[in-house]
Design a protein around this motif. Structure first.
Motif, short mmCIF file in Angstrom:
data_model
loop_
_atom_site.label_atom_id
_atom_site.label_comp_id
_atom_site.label_asym_id
_atom_site.label_seq_id
_atom_site.Cartn_x
_atom_site.Cartn_y
_atom_site.Cartn_z
N LEU A 445 0.73 -1.46 -0.14
CA LEU A 445 0.10 -0.05 0.07
C LEU A 445 0.86 1.31 -0.10
CD1 LEU A 445 -3.06 1.01 0.10
CD2 LEU A 445 -2.52 1.27 2.58
N SER A 446 0.97 2.12 -1.06
CA SER A 446 1.26 3.36 -1.12
C SER A 446 0.44 4.59 -0.58
CB SER A 446 2.06 3.56 -2.49
OG SER A 446 3.10 2.83 -2.70
N PHE A 447 0.77 5.65 0.13
CA PHE A 447 -0.05 6.61 0.61
C PHE A 447 0.60 7.90 0.41
CE2 PHE A 447 1.23 3.85 4.03
CZ PHE A 447 1.64 4.83 4.92
N ASP A 448 0.04 8.91 0.37
CA ASP A 448 0.46 10.26 0.63
C ASP A 448 0.51 10.63 1.92
OD1 ASP A 448 0.75 12.94 0.36
OD2 ASP A 448 -0.67 13.35 -1.02
N HIS A 449 1.65 10.68 2.38
CA HIS A 449 2.09 10.96 3.90
C HIS A 449 1.65 12.43 4.31
CE1 HIS A 449 3.48 9.48 7.51
NE2 HIS A 449 4.49 9.10 7.26
N ARG A 450 1.19 13.14 3.47
CA ARG A 450 0.65 14.39 4.02
C ARG A 450 -0.52 14.56 4.39
NH1 ARG A 450 0.64 17.79 -1.84
NH2 ARG A 450 -0.33 15.83 -2.26
N LEU A 451 -1.37 13.44 4.01
CA LEU A 451 -2.65 13.37 5.08
C LEU A 451 -2.94 11.87 5.39
CD1 LEU A 451 -5.45 12.98 2.01
CD2 LEU A 451 -3.16 13.26 1.41
N VAL A 452 -2.33 11.27 5.11
CA VAL A 452 -2.24 9.75 5.61
C VAL A 452 -0.78 9.34 6.34
CG1 VAL A 452 -2.60 7.25 5.23
CG2 VAL A 452 -3.59 9.01 3.58
N ASP A 453 -1.07 9.21 7.72
CA ASP A 453 0.12 8.94 8.56
C ASP A 453 0.44 7.43 8.53
OD1 ASP A 453 -1.80 8.20 10.49
OD2 ASP A 453 -1.72 9.90 11.55
N GLY A 454 1.44 7.05 9.15
CA GLY A 454 1.50 5.90 9.31
C GLY A 454 0.56 4.97 9.98
N GLU A 455 0.00 5.34 10.93
CA GLU A 455 -0.98 4.63 11.91
C GLU A 455 -1.87 4.06 10.96
OE1 GLU A 455 -3.76 4.75 15.75
OE2 GLU A 455 -2.83 6.70 14.99
N LEU A 456 -2.52 5.40 10.26
CA LEU A 456 -3.97 4.98 9.30
C LEU A 456 -3.41 4.20 8.09
CD1 LEU A 456 -6.63 5.72 8.63
CD2 LEU A 456 -5.86 7.69 7.30
N GLY A 457 -2.48 4.43 7.54
CA GLY A 457 -1.90 3.38 6.42
C GLY A 457 -2.02 2.04 6.80
N SER A 458 -1.33 1.82 7.93
CA SER A 458 -1.11 0.50 8.58
C SER A 458 -2.42 -0.24 9.03
CB SER A 458 -0.20 0.41 9.81
OG SER A 458 1.30 1.04 9.49
N ALA A 462 -3.50 -3.59 7.16
CA ALA A 462 -3.86 -4.88 8.07
C ALA A 462 -5.22 -5.34 7.86
CB ALA A 462 -3.53 -4.40 9.42
N ASP A 463 -6.46 -4.31 7.70
CA ASP A 463 -7.60 -4.84 7.63
C ASP A 463 -7.94 -5.42 5.99
OD1 ASP A 463 -8.45 -3.89 10.09
OD2 ASP A 463 -9.61 -2.12 9.22
N VAL A 464 -7.36 -5.16 5.21
CA VAL A 464 -7.38 -5.85 3.96
C VAL A 464 -6.85 -7.24 3.96
CG1 VAL A 464 -6.69 -5.90 1.58
CG2 VAL A 464 -7.32 -3.68 2.42
N ALA A 465 -5.71 -7.36 4.55
CA ALA A 465 -5.11 -8.59 5.00
C ALA A 465 -5.98 -9.43 5.69
CB ALA A 465 -3.55 -8.33 5.60
N ALA A 466 -6.38 -9.10 6.86
CA ALA A 466 -7.28 -9.76 7.74
C ALA A 466 -8.57 -10.31 6.82
CB ALA A 466 -7.77 -8.90 8.79
N VAL A 467 -9.20 -9.50 6.03
CA VAL A 467 -10.34 -9.77 5.29
C VAL A 467 -9.93 -10.92 4.46
CG1 VAL A 467 -12.06 -9.11 3.63
CG2 VAL A 467 -11.68 -7.84 5.58
N LEU A 468 -8.83 -11.09 3.77
CA LEU A 468 -8.34 -11.94 2.62
C LEU A 468 -7.76 -13.23 3.34
CD1 LEU A 468 -6.44 -9.74 0.26
CD2 LEU A 468 -8.74 -10.43 -0.04
N GLU A 469 -7.45 -13.17 4.67
CA GLU A 469 -6.82 -14.38 5.53
C GLU A 469 -8.33 -14.93 5.77
OE1 GLU A 469 -3.84 -15.53 8.88
OE2 GLU A 469 -4.69 -13.61 8.82
N ARG A 470 -9.28 -14.27 6.43
CA ARG A 470 -10.35 -15.10 6.67
C ARG A 470 -11.68 -14.32 6.21
NH1 ARG A 470 -9.99 -18.36 11.14
NH2 ARG A 470 -7.99 -18.04 12.34
N PRO A 471 -12.07 -14.47 4.86
CA PRO A 471 -13.03 -13.91 3.96
C PRO A 471 -14.45 -13.90 4.94
CG PRO A 471 -12.38 -15.89 2.90
CD PRO A 471 -11.32 -15.66 4.13
N LYS A 472 -14.74 -14.56 5.95
CA LYS A 472 -15.84 -14.36 6.67
C LYS A 472 -15.97 -13.25 7.28
CE LYS A 472 -16.50 -19.44 7.87
NZ LYS A 472 -16.76 -20.40 8.89
N ARG A 473 -15.02 -12.44 7.36
CA ARG A 473 -15.12 -11.06 7.66
C ARG A 473 -15.80 -10.09 6.87
NH1 ARG A 473 -9.49 -12.06 9.80
NH2 ARG A 473 -9.54 -11.98 12.09
#
Length: 478
Positions: A445-458, A462-473
């Motif tokens: 995931l590439s993001f614009d650090h002017r408006l997206v900080d590391g916490e939000l990008g992470s 992480a949420d995308v990965a979690a859904v793909l790992e357990r698609p029931k989410r």
């Protein structure tokens, strides 16, 4: 505007996108003499965003195509002229009559011509001179034929003031510089454009056209001479490598590729990019894809891993809405968007384009699958419209189809983030305490650090990965 100008209408290159300044004429579908009707497609052009068919907004007969195929034309420039009253041309003389003849013949034709000219006068707002000659169509005759009176021994003294011979046109006697050549090279706009594209200075071109006008052939000859000079070795050492003739190709950068290059440069050097990676076990997602392909409700739709990656990203955006934003440099504001126009990067023969699915967050899985299939199909056919590539808010690029594990994608201008989906491969993976072969992929995931900080990008990644790992989410987090 004269009656002739009303009769011969010009169709100008329109702005078929949002603020586009030029387009290349790919193909003409009509030729001079063809009849066209309102709404008929007359040509196909390629803009910086897409190939578009242009319909003409009036009826008539094609009089002139102003540019050749392959020519890049500025928006607002006339590209085709149409005779909207072709029947009027039947009564027009084949050659410009002499002034004396026109005056002598005028009384005999007065009843019919006055009635016709009277109708034209009502359109343009002024009366037509009874003894005036008819204007020919826009394509002008040489000045000598157009303005000089024909000698006639039988012609009496002029009954009305005869026009004096027109002065020579500027093109016939251009201002000369010290070397005896015109101070400014004489060439038509398409020829000047060709010279610009080939990098040829018109000052160095020897004209072969009438009155010292430079032709397309002159420009091509100059370009060939320059190329030959480049390929001729000059005092090079015997061991110096030389490029064999015919083993290199030069292609002008234009259209989609030119726009993409400029957009990527602007994005890379404007938005501070940060890219994060995560490797995830997508075995359950791949199993779900196989099951969905058998679902009757999805019959005939495009069902693949990209569909579920798109759905996972939409879920992540719903949970972290601040990722769906843009940076407004002019107003120094962050614009948060309550809708998601999901862009899908597509590689086409014309270059990379990024059409987007409007309001993707509001679509069901079958609707998203249908929209994704239409988007990909249209892009492959080269028929994506500029509107379909405008207004995107976040993008997915599927580099996995090329067997690539991951990358650092550049953000599409005007957006805040882009997700790269890598290849799904069978790899050893620790699952329930044991090493087993699992289907694994890498997300970036590439993001614009002017408006997206590391916490939000992470969190989004992480949420995308979690859904793909357990698609029931997809159900529990929706």
């Amino acid at each position: 505007m004269t009656a002739v100008e009303q009769r011969f209408r010009e169709f100008k290159m329109p702005d078929v996108g949002e603020g586009l300044t030029e387009a290349e004429i790919l193909k003409w579908f009509v030729a001079p003499g063809d009849t066209v009707t309102d709404g008929q497609v007359v040509c196909e052009v390629e803009t910086a965003k897409a190939a578009v068919e242009l319909p003409i907004p009036f009826d008539g007969v094609v009089h002139e195509l102003r540019f050749d195929e392959g020519t890049t034309v500025d928006v607002g420039t006339p590209i085709i002229s149409v005779d909207t009253d072709p029947g009027a041309g039947e009564a027009a003389p084949q050659a410009a009559p002499a002034a004396g003849e026109a005056v002598a013949e005028a009384p005999a034709a007065a009843p019919e011509s006055e009635e016709k000219e009277g109708r034209q006068a009502n359109l343009v707002g002024y009366g037509a001179a009874p003894a005036s000659t008819k204007r020919r169509p826009r394509k002008p005759l040489p000045s000598a034929q157009r303005s000089a009176p024909a000698p006639s021994a039988a012609a009496p003294a002029p009954q009305a003031p005869a026009p004096a011979p027109a002065p020579a046109r500027p093109e016939a006697a251009p201002e000369l510089n010290g070397s005896g050549r015109p101070a400014r090279p004489l060439a038509k706009p398409p020829v000047r454009k060709l010279a610009k594209d080939l990098g040829i200075d018109l000052e160095t071109v020897t004209p072969s056209g009438a009155d010292g006008i430079i032709t397309r052939e002159d420009v091509h000859a100059a370009a060939e001479a320059v190329q030959a000079a480049r390929e001729t070795p000059v005092a090079a050492p015997a061991t110096a490598p030389t490029a064999p003739q015919g083993r290199e190709r030069r292609v002008p950068v234009k259209g989609v590729r030119k726009a993409t290059a400029q957009a990527m440069v602007n994005s890379a050097f404007t938005a501070p990019h940060v890219t994060e990676f995560v490797t995830v076990d997508v075995t359950r997602t791949m199993k779900l894809v196989s099951e969905l392909k058998q679902d009757p409700e999805l019959a005939g739709l495009r069902v693949n891993p990209l569909l579920l990656v798109a759905k996972a990203l939409l879920v992540a955006i719903r949970r972290n809405p601040d990722i769906n934003a843009t940076w407004d440099e002019g107003n120094q504001e962050i614009v948060y968007k309550d809708y998601v126009n999901l862009g899908i990067a597509a590689a086409t023969p014309r270059g990379l384009i990024v059409p987007n699915i409007k309001d993707a967050d509001a679509k069901t899985l079958p609707e998203l699958a249908s929209a994704l299939g239409e988007l990909v199909g249209t892009a492959r056919e080269g028929r994506t419209s500029p509107a379909e590539m405008s207004g995107g808010t976040i993008t997915i690029t599927n580099v996995g189809v090329f067997g690539i594990d991951a990358g650092t994608p550049i953000i599409n201008p005007g957006e805040s983030a882009i997700l790269a989906f890598g290849a799904v491969k069978l790899q050893p993976w620790v699952h329930k305490g044991e090493v087993k072969p699992r289907q694994v992929t890498t997300l970036a995931l590439s993001f614009d650090h002017r408006l997206v900080d590391g916490e939000l990008g992470s969190k989004v990644l992480a949420d995308v990965a979690a859904v793909l790992e357990r698609p029931k989410r997809l159900i529990t987090w929706a």
